[in-house]
Write a protein that holds these residues in place. Structure first.
Motif, PDB file in Angstrom:
ATOM      1  N   ALA A 159      49.108   3.472   4.744  1.00 16.55           N
ATOM      2  CA  ALA A 159      49.654   3.612   3.395  1.00 16.55           C
ATOM      3  C   ALA A 159      48.794   2.840   2.393  1.00 16.55           C
ATOM      4  CB  ALA A 159      51.091   3.118   3.349  1.00 16.55           C
ATOM      5  N   GLN A 160      48.291   1.678   2.798  1.00 17.09           N
ATOM      6  CA  GLN A 160      47.379   0.931   1.929  1.00 17.09           C
ATOM      7  C   GLN A 160      46.110   1.732   1.668  1.00 17.09           C
ATOM      8  OE1 GLN A 160      46.954  -3.415   2.905  1.00 17.09           O
ATOM      9  NE2 GLN A 160      48.374  -2.899   4.557  1.00 17.09           N
ATOM     10  N   ALA A 162      45.860   5.009   1.817  1.00 13.31           N
ATOM     11  CA  ALA A 162      46.226   6.153   0.980  1.00 13.31           C
ATOM     12  C   ALA A 162      46.391   5.741  -0.474  1.00 13.31           C
ATOM     13  CB  ALA A 162      47.529   6.776   1.498  1.00 13.31           C
ATOM     14  N   ASP A 163      47.085   4.635  -0.709  1.00  7.82           N
ATOM     15  CA  ASP A 163      47.295   4.171  -2.080  1.00  7.82           C
ATOM     16  C   ASP A 163      45.965   3.878  -2.760  1.00  7.82           C
ATOM     17  OD1 ASP A 163      49.233   3.169  -4.193  1.00  7.82           O
ATOM     18  OD2 ASP A 163      48.028   1.363  -3.853  1.00  7.82           O
ATOM     19  N   ALA A 164      45.071   3.211  -2.046  1.00  6.06           N
ATOM     20  CA  ALA A 164      43.761   2.872  -2.619  1.00  6.06           C
ATOM     21  C   ALA A 164      42.966   4.127  -2.927  1.00  6.06           C
ATOM     22  CB  ALA A 164      42.988   1.973  -1.659  1.00  6.06           C
ATOM     23  N   TYR A 165      43.003   5.096  -2.006  1.00  9.05           N
ATOM     24  CA  TYR A 165      42.215   6.319  -2.204  1.00  9.05           C
ATOM     25  C   TYR A 165      42.748   7.153  -3.361  1.00  9.05           C
ATOM     26  CZ  TYR A 165      39.789  10.678  -1.390  1.00  9.05           C
ATOM     27  OH  TYR A 165      39.001  11.787  -1.568  1.00  9.05           O
ATOM     28  N   LEU A 166      44.053   7.369  -3.393  1.00  4.08           N
ATOM     29  CA  LEU A 166      44.634   8.188  -4.463  1.00  4.08           C
ATOM     30  C   LEU A 166      44.381   7.569  -5.832  1.00  4.08           C
ATOM     31  CD1 LEU A 166      48.104   9.226  -2.914  1.00  4.08           C
ATOM     32  CD2 LEU A 166      45.883  10.366  -2.711  1.00  4.08           C
ATOM     33  N   ARG A 167      44.432   6.233  -5.895  1.00  3.75           N
ATOM     34  CA  ARG A 167      44.199   5.562  -7.172  1.00  3.75           C
ATOM     35  C   ARG A 167      42.716   5.587  -7.565  1.00  3.75           C
ATOM     36  NH1 ARG A 167      48.285   2.024  -9.025  1.00  3.75           N
ATOM     37  NH2 ARG A 167      50.104   1.916  -7.649  1.00  3.75           N
ATOM     38  N   ARG A 173      49.054  13.055  -4.665  1.00  3.45           N
ATOM     39  CA  ARG A 173      49.574  12.969  -3.308  1.00  3.45           C
ATOM     40  C   ARG A 173      49.716  14.350  -2.691  1.00  3.45           C
ATOM     41  NH1 ARG A 173      55.421  10.443  -1.793  1.00  3.45           N
ATOM     42  NH2 ARG A 173      56.072  12.404  -2.745  1.00  3.45           N
ATOM     43  N   ASP A 212      55.233   3.967   1.389  1.00  2.00           N
ATOM     44  CA  ASP A 212      54.748   4.575   0.151  1.00  2.00           C
ATOM     45  C   ASP A 212      53.216   4.450   0.039  1.00  2.00           C
ATOM     46  OD1 ASP A 212      55.293   5.836  -2.352  1.00  2.00           O
ATOM     47  OD2 ASP A 212      54.805   3.941  -3.328  1.00  2.00           O
ATOM     48  N   PRO A 213      52.500   5.559  -0.196  1.00  2.00           N
ATOM     49  CA  PRO A 213      52.951   6.898  -0.606  1.00  2.00           C
ATOM     50  C   PRO A 213      53.134   7.897   0.543  1.00  2.00           C
ATOM     51  CG  PRO A 213      50.588   6.764  -0.870  1.00  2.00           C
ATOM     52  CD  PRO A 213      51.019   5.419  -0.343  1.00  2.00           C
ATOM     53  N   THR A 265      38.825   2.898   1.337  1.00  4.15           N
ATOM     54  CA  THR A 265      38.755   4.336   1.102  1.00  4.15           C
ATOM     55  C   THR A 265      37.688   5.024   1.948  1.00  4.15           C
ATOM     56  OG1 THR A 265      37.252   4.047  -0.778  1.00  4.15           O
ATOM     57  CG2 THR A 265      39.616   4.060  -1.242  1.00  4.15           C
TER      58      THR A 265
END
Length: 411
Positions: A159-160, A162-167, A173, A212-213, A265
Motif C-alpha cells: 500500500a505504501q 501504491a500510494d507513492a506511485y499513484l501520487r 487508482r 489504503d489505497p 515506485t
C-alpha cells in the motif's frame, strides 16, 4: 564476473522445458504438501509424454514452509513421496520467489553439465491456519526488525508503494482496478485458478479497503498448491515431443526492507533481473508475445511493466488502461490469471508461472490460448523486492528476434 559476462555464449549448452504441470490452486483441507506436489508432478510427467524416474538426475524444490510444516528436508519428503528414490534434492527458499529460483538452479545444473534432466518445482499449504498466523508467515518475508515486528503487514508495505506511485505519477487508482479486472477475466478461463470469477472496475473500486489505497480486489489470495517442471539438456530434450527453450535467465537481490530503498515506485531487483535475462536471450522487451509477472498486489503488476521495460517510467497506468496487456492486446500479461486470480501458494508461484509459459508456447492453454506466441517471460519476486528472478522462454521454431519498437524502462 560482471553481469554482462554471464550472457549467452555458443559454448554454453541450450536448456529446455520438456514437461510442466500443476495442481489446482485454492483451499484444500483434505490435501497435504505431499499430495499436492504429487498432483503437480504427475501432471508434469503426463505433459512430457512420460518420464522415467531413473532418468531424473536431480530435483530442486521451492517452499517457504508456511505454518512450520517440514521446515527441514521438505525436498526429499516430496520427491521420495512421488517415487524419485535416491534422487538428490535441494530446497530453495527465497520467499515468494522460491520456485522461480528453483527453476534457475535447475537451469544452472543442466548448463553446467552436471545433470541432463532436473525436476524443479514448489509447493505451499497456506489455508489451514488462522488469519493471524497467516499474516505472520507472510510477514517473515519482509524486513524482520523494522517492518514485521513493528506491525507492518505485507498489504501495508505494498500500500505504501501504491500510494507513492499513484501520487508521484498522478495515476488514478482505477488503473490498478483495471489490472484486477483483467486478471480475473483470465483466471475465470483457467481451470486451475483459485478465484475463478470475473469482476468489474466498480467492484474493485468499491471493495473493502485492506490497506489504503488497496481494496480487497487489488490483493491476491493465500492459496494451497504445487507446480513442477522438467528441465532438460538439448540432447535429452530431443526425445520429447513438446519442448520449449529457456533462452534467458536473470536474477538479482536487493535490500529486504522497503524503507531501506531509495524509491518506493520501482523494484530494482526486477529491473536488474530483467536486463540480465534479455541480454542472455538476445532480445528486447518488444520481442515478447506475453508475460507472467508477479502481481501479489495490483500495484506490483504496474511496477513490473516499467521495471521490465514494457513502458517508460510513469506510463504503466496508461498501459493498463489502454488494454495493451489484456489477453487480446499487443502484450498479454498474466494470461493464467496471475497471482491475483490464479492464486499465490508462495513456494509454487514461480514454477506455476513457467507452467503457463510452457502451455502457451506448446498450444495447451485452452480457452486462454494466445494466437501463435513465440516468446514469453516469467517474473517472480520475493518479498517486496528483496529478490527477483526472470526467465525468457522461446518456442523451438521461433523466428529470430528482430529490432523492437517497444519502450525500455527508464531509471
Amino acid at each position: 564476473m560482471s553481469r554482462s559476462a554471464r550472457g549467452g555464449s555458443s559454448a554454453i549448452p541450450d536448456v529446455y522445458l520438456v514437461g510442466a504441470g500443476q495442481s489446482d490452486y485454492g483451499a484444500f483441507p483434505d490435501e497435504s504438501y505431499r499430495s499436492l506436489f504429487r498432483t503437480a508432478y504427475e501432471a508434469a510427467v503426463e505433459s512430457a509424454g512420460g518420464v522415467d524416474p531413473g532418468d531424473v538426475d536431480e530435483a530442486v524444490l521451492g517452499t517457504l514452509g508456511v505454518g512450520g510444516r517440514q521446515l527441514g528436508l521438505p525436498g526429499p519428503a516430496v520427491t521420495e513421496h512421488v517415487g524419485l528414490h535416491g534422487v538428490t534434492c535441494t530446497r530453495v527458499e527465497n520467499a515468494c520467489a522460491a520456485s522461480g529460483y528453483a527453476l534457475r538452479q535447475a537451469v544452472m545444473a543442466v548448463k553446467s553439465g552436471m545433470a541432463d534432466l532436473v525436476l524443479a518445482g514448489g509447493v505451499e499449504v497456506m489455508t489451514d491456519m488462522s488469519t493471524e498466523a497467516t499474516k505472520y508467515w507472510l510477514g517473515v518475508s519482509g524486513e524482520t526488525e523494522w517492518e514485521r515486528l513493528a506491525g507492518t503487514t505485507f498489504s501495508g508495505v505494498y500500500a505504501q508503494m501504491a500510494d507513492a506511485y499513484l501520487r508521484e505519477y498522478d495515476v488514478p487508482r482505477e488503473a490498478m482496478s483495471h489490472v484486477a479486472v483483467k486478471s480475473h477475466a483470465n483466471g475465470a478461463k483457467n481451470p486451475h485458478a483459485h478465484l475463478r470469477f470475473t469482476c468489474t472496475v466498480d467492484d474493485a473500486e468499491s471493495g473493502t479497503v485492506v490497506a489504503d489505497p488497496l481494496t480487497l480486489y487489488h490483493c491476491c489470495p493465500t492459496s494451497d498448491g504445487a507446480a513442477a517442471v522438467f528441465v532438460a539438456s538439448e540432447e535429452v530434450a530431443q526425445s520429447y515431443d513438446d519442448k520449449v527453450k529457456i533462452t534467458g535467465v536473470g536474477a538479482a537481490s536487493d535490500r529486504v526492507g522497503l524503507f531501506q530503498r531509495d524509491s518506493y515506485t520501482s523494484v530494482p531487483a526486477s529491473k536488474a533481473a530483467g536486463d540480465e535475462a534479455y541480454e542472455m536471450a538476445g532480445i528486447s522487451p518488444g520481442d515478447l508475445d506475453f508475460a507472467e509477472v508477479h502481481d501479489c498486489f495490483s500495484i506490483a503488476e504496474l511496477l513490473a511493466y516499467e521495471d521490465l521495460g514494457f513502458c517508460e517510467r510513469g506510463e504503466a497506468g496508461d498501459l493498463a488502461l489502454s488494454g495493451t496487456t489484456a489477453i487480446d492486446g499487443e502484450l498479454p500479461v498474466n494470461t493464467s490469471g496471475g497471482l491475483k486470480s490464479k492464486g499465490h501458494p508462495i513456494g509454487a508461484t514461480g514454477a506455476g508461472q513457467a507452467v503457463e509459459a510452457f502451455k502457451q508456447l506448446t498450444g495447451g492453454a485452452g480457452e486462454r490460448q494466445l494466437d501463435d506466441p513465440q516468446r514469453g517471460l516469467t517474473h517472480n519476486v520475493g518479498g517486496s523486492g528483496g529478490a527477483a528472478v526472470v526467465h525468457v522462454f522461446e518456442r523451438e521454431d521461433a523466428e529470430p528476434a528482430g529490432s523492437t519498437d517497444g519502450a525500455e524502462g527508464g531509471e
